[in-house]
Motif scaffolding. Structure first.
Motif, PDB file in Angstrom:
ATOM      1  N   ARG A 149       1.104   4.374  -2.753  1.00  0.00           N
ATOM      2  CA  ARG A 149       0.970   5.743  -2.493  1.00  0.00           C
ATOM      3  C   ARG A 149       2.199   6.569  -2.600  1.00  0.00           C
ATOM      4  N   TRP A 150       3.213   5.941  -2.288  1.00  0.00           N
ATOM      5  CA  TRP A 150       4.432   6.825  -2.315  1.00  0.00           C
ATOM      6  C   TRP A 150       5.070   6.962  -3.761  1.00  0.00           C
ATOM      7  N   ALA A 182      -1.981   6.576  13.912  1.00  0.00           N
ATOM      8  CA  ALA A 182      -0.789   6.365  13.365  1.00  0.00           C
ATOM      9  C   ALA A 182       0.085   6.573  14.726  1.00  0.00           C
ATOM     10  N   ARG A 208      -0.374  17.585  12.031  1.00  0.00           N
ATOM     11  CA  ARG A 208      -1.379  16.997  12.907  1.00  0.00           C
ATOM     12  C   ARG A 208      -0.882  16.260  13.991  1.00  0.00           C
ATOM     13  N   ARG A 210       0.933  -1.153  -0.040  1.00  0.00           N
ATOM     14  CA  ARG A 210       0.095  -0.168   0.104  1.00  0.00           C
ATOM     15  C   ARG A 210       0.906   1.444  -0.025  1.00  0.00           C
ATOM     16  N   TRP A 270       3.250  13.431   9.347  1.00  0.00           N
ATOM     17  CA  TRP A 270       2.206  13.984   9.945  1.00  0.00           C
ATOM     18  C   TRP A 270       2.390  15.191  10.582  1.00  0.00           C
ATOM     19  N   ALA A 317       1.350   4.199   7.335  1.00  0.00           N
ATOM     20  CA  ALA A 317       0.183   3.714   6.141  1.00  0.00           C
ATOM     21  C   ALA A 317      -1.167   4.278   6.544  1.00  0.00           C
ATOM     22  N   VAL A 318      -1.633   4.177   7.809  1.00  0.00           N
ATOM     23  CA  VAL A 318      -2.878   4.680   8.080  1.00  0.00           C
ATOM     24  C   VAL A 318      -3.480   6.074   7.777  1.00  0.00           C
ATOM     25  N   SER A 319      -4.678   6.132   7.820  1.00  0.00           N
ATOM     26  CA  SER A 319      -5.050   7.679   7.277  1.00  0.00           C
ATOM     27  C   SER A 319      -5.299   8.439   8.566  1.00  0.00           C
ATOM     28  N   SER A 320      -5.426   7.807   9.634  1.00  0.00           N
ATOM     29  CA  SER A 320      -5.824   8.683  10.938  1.00  0.00           C
ATOM     30  C   SER A 320      -4.504   9.149  11.731  1.00  0.00           C
TER      31      SER A 320
END
Length: 446
Positions: free
Chosen positions: A114-115, A163, A191, A110, A188, A156-159
């Motif tokens: 993405r990268w 993460a 955030r 994944r 991140w 990899a996670v979207s949160s």
């Protein structure tokens, strides 16, 4: 009227082909899991695995880690190895470790999609599986096997909260995972409060059960960890410049193409991940083989970039084929040596002989696997030598304790140069009988 053609009986062959295409990307993960399970059955027990089993059995019987049985590992470790405390074998624990490593393959795929690009996902999964399956890098059930999934997942996670939580799991399993914090911060940085909140939640949950033995917990995880990582400037230089070439040989094409990929990569997070992975290997100064498992994700991602570049140029393509042939040759010999392991090893022979002696057995050295082979449970806090070799006042305490109350059976090793015990002769002189073996000597009749 012409009757309509009858529909063919049976499944649509196109559906079958579609299913195969859907499952094909996961073939590297399946093959990796099977190979790691074979390794888990064939390889002998290592001292770290034995130490984890000793601690887990002690926990089940009401003994506190850190206080009653010393170990310099973070608290989340005890969750991963709990099955051994409940009666599972080290082989079964290795299957669990194999499953954890295998579960990280789709995560790396994944990240590649993405990268880098979607076309890089499957090649990255193959490269990553090959690196983890390196027959010259026995990860088995060491802690590296359990931190790869949460570590890669945190990138990899979207949160941001999850993460941070996943990164906290990795750090609370092995402190060296903290070396990868710059990668998490780079991903991140907008955030960070939520990332910090997720990590802090995991740390709090991990630490809370050890409040009753807070001082021992702090000593093992903080002050002793600092002592363990302290070494001289010359040792530090040697650690930084040394390379485990045997690991490189078996995966030479991937390491070379990763170097090419590093030059061509334009993804800062991936380049930083590669640097942090090398730093994690060197952080303790010991450069053990299984530490290199943490380099596998970034090396795999960089390698697919390098392979794509080299494949488009005929001279480099020939070089790539030659390196692949060389790596296959080296790996085939390594695989054969693993599959040909037969009979008890030298430490098993010592353990079996010691197991037949009555009374308390104590291992004066770093080979805690002897307890496992002998089916014995250590009765003293320091059951392996590393803590009291590193800390002088602990060494004095163990020395005095053994002189005052020598165990019925003492096991000393022939070759344990990395962790020499200066007063070993004082203790062996207390015994009336000795039974020498190739790997060590068993002393009885104190």
């Amino acid at each position: 009227m012409i009757p309509p053609a009858q529909a063919p009986v049976g499944p649509d062959p196109g559906v079958g082909r579609s299913g195969i295409r859907t499952l094909a990307p996961y073939a590297p993960a399946v093959l990796l899991f099977l190979w790691l399970c074979i390794e888990g059955v064939m390889r002998r027990v290592n001292p770290d695995e034995a130490a984890y089993k000793i601690i887990e059995v002690g926990i089940i019987h009401g003994r506190w880690p850190y206080r009653d049985l010393f170990i310099n590992r973070q608290p989340m470790t005890f969750l991963w190895y709990l099955p051994m405390g409940l009666g599972a074998s080290i082989t079964a624990e290795r299957v669990l470790a194999a499953a954890m490593m295998t579960a990280s393959v789709p995560v790396v795929m994944r990240l590649a999609a993405r990268w880098l690009s979607s076309e890089r996902a499957v090649p990255a999964g193959i490269a990553y599986a090959l690196l983890l399956g390196n027959p010259l890098m026995p990860v088995v059930a060491n802690t590296e096997a359990f931190i790869l999934l949460p570590l890669t997942g945190s990138f990899a996670v979207s949160s941001p909260f999850f993460a941070g939580a996943l990164f906290g799991v990795a750090v609370m399993t092995k402190l060296h995972a903290a070396v990868f914090a710059p990668v998490l911060l780079l991903i991140w940085w907008r955030r960070l409060p939520r990332v910090a909140l997720g990590g802090a939640a995991v740390v709090a949950v991990s630490v809370l059960p050890f409040v009753p033995i807070w001082h021992d917990f702090w000593v093992a995880n903080v002050t002793f960890a600092l002592d363990y990582g302290h070494y001289t400037s010359s040792d530090r230089l040697h650690a930084l410049t040394s390379v485990r070439w045997t690991l490189i040989y078996a995966m030479l094409p991937l390491w070379v193409t990763a170097l090419v990929g590093t030059i061509r990569c334009r993804k800062p997070a991936l380049l930083l991940w590669g640097l942090c992975s090398i730093a994690s290997v060197k952080a303790s100064g010991f450069d053990f083989d299984h530490y290199y498992a943490l380099t596998a994700p970034p090396i795999a991602l960089l390698a697919v970039e390098g392979i794509a570049f080299m494949h488009r140029r005929r001279p480099l393509r020939v070089m790539l084929v030659a390196m692949t042939a060389w790596a296959l040759l080296i790996s085939s010999f390594a695989v054969r040596s693993i599959l040909e392991i037969r009979g008890p090893g030298p430490y098993e022979v010592v353990a079996e002989a010691a197991a037949s002696k009555p009374g308390e057995m104590f291992v004066l050295g770093s080979r805690s696997d002897v307890y496992t082979y002998a089916g014995r449970t250590p009765e003293r806090r320091f059951f392996f030598s590393i803590p009291y070799v590193i800390r002088e006042h602990w060494s004095e305490g163990v020395h005095a304790d053994l002189l005052a109350c020598p165990p019925d059976v003492l096991v000393v090793f022939t070759h344990d140069e990395q962790w020499p015990i200066p007063w070993q002769g004082d203790i062996t002189a207390l015994y009336g009988e000795s039974e020498p073996h190739d790997a060590g000597t068993i002393y009885t009749q104190p």
